[in-house]
Design a protein around this motif. Structure first.
Motif: not given
Length: 141
Positions: A105-118
């Motif tokens: 439910n986000l539009a950019s990877r920059q909005q992800l936490s490191d764990d969510d980016l993983l």
């Protein structure tokens, strides 16, 4: 949110964690070289790297060998990995964004936490595996 100017609390925690692990400067240098490509904590100039270092140390057991200890997640590495996965998939920004919106439910990877980016990278890797498994050169019609 901007990085704090004063890192003294984090550095005090770092000292406490190193004592808890039983590491001297030599052991810390081995770990830093593996994790960040240099043997000195004075070269950790990004606050995010300090936080990643602290998070990794919190997960380690006392007495762990720094040459074998788990390494921290580094955001720049995670972003580079997702760039590579997106390219391997042949996906443009719109397809990547659609996955982000659907799963996080986000539009950019920059909005992800490191764990969510993983987790995002894991989802991309699953997509790539599915694509590879269904391609003709891998024996699946």
């Amino acid at each position: 949110m901007a990085d704090p100017d004063d890192w003294s609390e984090e550095l005090a925690e770092l000292e406490r964690l190193l004592r808890q692990l039983g590491w001297e400067r030599e052991q810390e240098s081995i770990y830093l070289q593996r994790a960040f490509g240099h043997p000195s904590r004075s070269r950790l100039i990004r606050y995010a790297d300090l936080l990643a270092y602290l998070a990794a140390l919190r997960q380690l057991e006392p007495g762990v060998d720094p040459a074998q200890a788990a390494l921290p997640l580094r955001r720049s590495d995670l972003l580079r990995s997702s760039d590579g996965l997106l390219a391997s998939l042949g996906w443009g920004a719109a397809q990547g964004r659609a996955l982000l919106e659907r799963e996080f439910n986000l539009a950019s990877r920059q909005q992800l936490s490191d764990d969510d980016l993983l987790r995002f990278n894991d989802l991309l890797a699953q997509q790539l595996e599915a694509l590879t498994a269904s391609s003709p050169e891998h024996g699946t019609p």
